[in-house]
Write a protein that holds these residues in place. Structure first.
Motif, mmCIF file in Angstrom:
data_model
loop_
_atom_site.group_PDB
_atom_site.id
_atom_site.type_symbol
_atom_site.label_atom_id
_atom_site.label_comp_id
_atom_site.label_asym_id
_atom_site.label_seq_id
_atom_site.Cartn_x
_atom_site.Cartn_y
_atom_site.Cartn_z
ATOM 1 N N CYS A 16 -3.999 8.633 12.345
ATOM 2 C CA CYS A 16 -4.676 8.480 11.046
ATOM 3 C C CYS A 16 -3.706 7.976 9.982
ATOM 4 O O CYS A 16 -4.019 7.047 9.217
ATOM 5 N N ALA A 17 -2.515 8.574 9.932
ATOM 6 C CA ALA A 17 -1.517 8.150 8.949
ATOM 7 C C ALA A 17 -1.030 6.735 9.249
ATOM 8 O O ALA A 17 -0.914 5.895 8.337
ATOM 9 N N GLY A 18 -0.768 6.448 10.508
ATOM 10 C CA GLY A 18 -0.288 5.123 10.881
ATOM 11 C C GLY A 18 -1.327 4.042 10.648
ATOM 12 O O GLY A 18 -0.994 2.928 10.229
ATOM 13 N N ASN A 19 -2.586 4.358 10.908
ATOM 14 C CA ASN A 19 -3.652 3.380 10.688
ATOM 15 C C ASN A 19 -3.808 3.069 9.201
ATOM 16 O O ASN A 19 -4.038 1.924 8.816
ATOM 17 N N LEU A 20 -3.659 4.087 8.369
ATOM 18 C CA LEU A 20 -3.747 3.868 6.931
ATOM 19 C C LEU A 20 -2.590 2.984 6.450
ATOM 20 O O LEU A 20 -2.790 2.046 5.663
ATOM 21 N N PHE A 21 -1.378 3.265 6.931
ATOM 22 C CA PHE A 21 -0.224 2.451 6.544
ATOM 23 C C PHE A 21 -0.376 1.025 7.064
ATOM 24 O O PHE A 21 -0.132 0.049 6.325
ATOM 25 N N TYR A 22 -0.773 0.895 8.320
ATOM 26 C CA TYR A 22 -0.998 -0.442 8.896
ATOM 27 C C TYR A 22 -2.025 -1.217 8.071
ATOM 28 O O TYR A 22 -1.810 -2.378 7.713
ATOM 29 N N SER A 23 -3.135 -0.564 7.750
ATOM 30 C CA SER A 23 -4.210 -1.239 7.027
ATOM 31 C C SER A 23 -3.765 -1.681 5.644
ATOM 32 O O SER A 23 -4.119 -2.771 5.174
ATOM 33 N N ALA A 24 -2.976 -0.836 4.968
ATOM 34 C CA ALA A 24 -2.527 -1.143 3.610
ATOM 35 C C ALA A 24 -1.463 -2.234 3.575
ATOM 36 O O ALA A 24 -1.197 -2.804 2.515
ATOM 37 N N THR A 25 -0.858 -2.543 4.722
ATOM 38 C CA THR A 25 0.210 -3.550 4.775
ATOM 39 C C THR A 25 -0.126 -4.685 5.733
ATOM 40 O O THR A 25 0.760 -5.459 6.111
ATOM 41 N N CYS A 26 -1.388 -4.800 6.100
ATOM 42 C CA CYS A 26 -1.807 -5.758 7.128
ATOM 43 C C CYS A 26 -2.114 -7.124 6.522
ATOM 44 O O CYS A 26 -3.036 -7.259 5.710
ATOM 45 N N LEU A 27 -1.376 -8.137 6.922
ATOM 46 C CA LEU A 27 -1.604 -9.495 6.444
ATOM 47 C C LEU A 27 -3.016 -9.962 6.775
ATOM 48 O O LEU A 27 -3.664 -10.641 5.976
ATOM 49 N N ARG A 28 -3.508 -9.576 7.920
ATOM 50 C CA ARG A 28 -4.849 -9.958 8.371
ATOM 51 C C ARG A 28 -5.912 -9.482 7.381
ATOM 52 O O ARG A 28 -6.918 -10.156 7.168
ATOM 53 N N TYR A 29 -5.711 -8.305 6.790
ATOM 54 C CA TYR A 29 -6.671 -7.747 5.845
ATOM 55 C C TYR A 29 -6.373 -8.137 4.398
ATOM 56 O O TYR A 29 -7.285 -8.235 3.575
ATOM 57 N N ALA A 30 -5.099 -8.313 4.097
ATOM 58 C CA ALA A 30 -4.692 -8.483 2.699
ATOM 59 C C ALA A 30 -4.872 -9.902 2.178
ATOM 60 O O ALA A 30 -4.870 -10.114 0.966
ATOM 61 N N LYS A 31 -5.033 -10.871 3.047
ATOM 62 C CA LYS A 31 -5.043 -12.273 2.620
ATOM 63 C C LYS A 31 -6.027 -12.570 1.476
ATOM 64 O O LYS A 31 -5.677 -13.290 0.552
ATOM 65 N N PRO A 32 -7.261 -12.043 1.480
ATOM 66 C CA PRO A 32 -8.133 -12.295 0.322
ATOM 67 C C PRO A 32 -7.711 -11.405 -0.861
ATOM 68 O O PRO A 32 -8.200 -10.321 -1.029
ATOM 69 N N GLY A 33 -6.768 -11.847 -1.678
ATOM 70 C CA GLY A 33 -6.298 -11.030 -2.796
ATOM 71 C C GLY A 33 -4.897 -10.509 -2.541
ATOM 72 O O GLY A 33 -4.529 -9.422 -2.974
ATOM 73 N N LEU A 34 -4.118 -11.285 -1.810
ATOM 74 C CA LEU A 34 -2.789 -10.873 -1.376
ATOM 75 C C LEU A 34 -1.817 -10.675 -2.533
ATOM 76 O O LEU A 34 -1.806 -11.420 -3.483
ATOM 77 N N ARG A 35 -1.001 -9.619 -2.416
ATOM 78 C CA ARG A 35 0.149 -9.487 -3.309
ATOM 79 C C ARG A 35 1.344 -9.076 -2.466
ATOM 80 O O ARG A 35 1.219 -8.354 -1.490
ATOM 81 N N GLY A 36 2.494 -9.586 -2.798
ATOM 82 C CA GLY A 36 3.698 -9.288 -2.051
ATOM 83 C C GLY A 36 4.262 -7.936 -2.413
ATOM 84 O O GLY A 36 3.855 -7.307 -3.389
ATOM 85 N N ILE A 37 5.215 -7.470 -1.622
ATOM 86 C CA ILE A 37 5.873 -6.187 -1.924
ATOM 87 C C ILE A 37 7.380 -6.405 -1.893
ATOM 88 O O ILE A 37 7.854 -7.226 -1.103
#
Length: 373
Positions: free
Chosen positions: A352-373
């Motif tokens: 659960c924790a890893g999936n949340l971190f993966y999702s929050a940092t996933c290029l596949r998901y972040a592209k529409p509205g991407l911001r760098g870190i």
């Protein structure tokens, strides 16, 4: 740690607990001290890295062997691209477009490593490689499913067909596809007990995607959707992946005491994916007419509200699920679970924790509205 290239929060609203969730404290402890079962992991506080973390989970873990996983995924990608058309199967459409090929390759490789290294972080080097290869096959199939007709076979479609032959049983399956055959042999050699279950989990999910294609699915309640979504989320594969990476094995009877926690975990797992992937699915709908089968859309329709409000509702739902997971894990700590059962129970929290971190940092998901870190 594996470098973080982006991060995002699809909602922008978080919640606060009145007290800490005691059963999650092993994750917080592992940030600074050795915790059994997490020897192959780097454990960290995502918030301290600048990643939005609207969760009561105090930390996340990542497999130390992500570089080995990257190498394995790249090797398999090269093997697939170089194979004859009949052997490589249907590929994501972008890989055939010169202007999109390189970006799609990077996205697939990044996702195929980031997902398992964060969700199933306990893997040793050999199992980290297997997890990356499995996820590459799965994500490539998923991309094809989203954009192609049901008649178009992928590599794992071909492998699924092999199991329907007279000899299609267990390790005796006569795999016709060389690429999947080599992957299956590597997996079973590493773990002769869990390996076949792991492979069957992949094939069960593929069969589900072909039999219950999204687009014709209508839901009368969120619970009805959750039932569908959990089935769509490769439960058998996820369970086998947890056992493979934690180097344990549980029979169906041994899984029974964990049933309530398992339902909560799979619900959190699948709905987190929905929340973070919604914008990606909307773009796919606009560009290619792909179906949006997502809890955000379901809530929009059920509550007759906007996607913004539906995301807030879903975030609150996920927050409450974490409280329920904590309560159930606390209850289980007072029972006579075996070491393997307890490792699996704790592993579900790690996922659960890893999936949340993966999702929050996933290029596949972040592209529409991407911001760098």
């Amino acid at each position: 740690m594996r470098p973080i290239t982006c991060s995002f929060d699809p909602v922008g609203i978080s919640f606060e607990a009145e007290s800490k969730q005691e059963s999650f404290e092993f994750l917080k402890e592992a940030v600074s001290n050795a915790v059994p079962g997490l020897e192959n992991c780097n454990v960290f506080d995502p918030y301290s890295l600048g990643v939005p973390w609207p969760s009561s989970l105090p930390a996340a873990a990542q497999c130390k062997y992500w570089k080995e996983a990257e190498e394995a995924a790249a090797e398999l990608m090269d093997q697939i691209v170089a194979a004859a058309p009949g052997e490589q199967g249907s590929l994501p459409a972008e890989l055939a477009v010169s202007s999109k090929k390189a970006a799609k390759r990077r996205e697939l490789l990044d996702t195929s490593v980031a997902a398992p290294m964060n969700m199933f972080p306990a893997a040793n080097p050999a199992r980290a490689r297997i997890m990356a290869k499995a996820n590459l096959l799965i994500f490539m199939h998923d991309d094809v499913i989203e954009s192609e007709s049901v008649e178009t076979p992928t590599i794992i479609d071909s492998a699924l067909a092999d199991t329907a032959t007279p000899n299609g049983k267990g390790v005796e399956i006569l795999w016709q596809n060389r690429i999947f055959k080599e992957f299956s042999e590597e997996t079973i050699k590493e773990d002769p007990v869990v390996g076949p279950v792991f492979l069957q989990g992949i094939l069960n999910w593929v069969q589900h995607t072909r039999e219950k294609l999204p687009g014709s699915m209508k839901f009368s309640s969120l619970n009805e959707y959750i039932d569908y979504r959990i089935g769509d989320f490769a439960v058998d594969f996820c369970d086998a992946a947890l056992m493979l990476t934690c180097e344990i094995f549980l029979t169906p009877a041994e899984m029974e005491p964990l049933a309530k926690l398992h339902r909560l975990y799979m619900t959190h797992f699948s709905l987190t994916n929905d929340l973070y992937s919604y914008n990606k699915e909307i773009v796919a709908e606009q560009e290619s007419g792909a179906a949006v089968v997502n809890a955000v859309r379901v809530l929009e329709l059920l509550v007759d509200t906007t996607s913004r409000a539906a995301k807030v509702i879903l975030r609150a739902y996920l927050w409450d699920l974490e409280l329920q997971i904590n309560e159930e894990l606390t209850r289980l700590s007072g029972t006579d679970l075996s070491p393997s059962q307890w490792r699996f129970a704790r592993g579900m929290v790690e996922v659960c924790a890893g999936n949340l971190f993966y999702s929050a940092t996933c290029l596949r998901y972040a592209k529409p509205g991407l911001r760098g870190i």
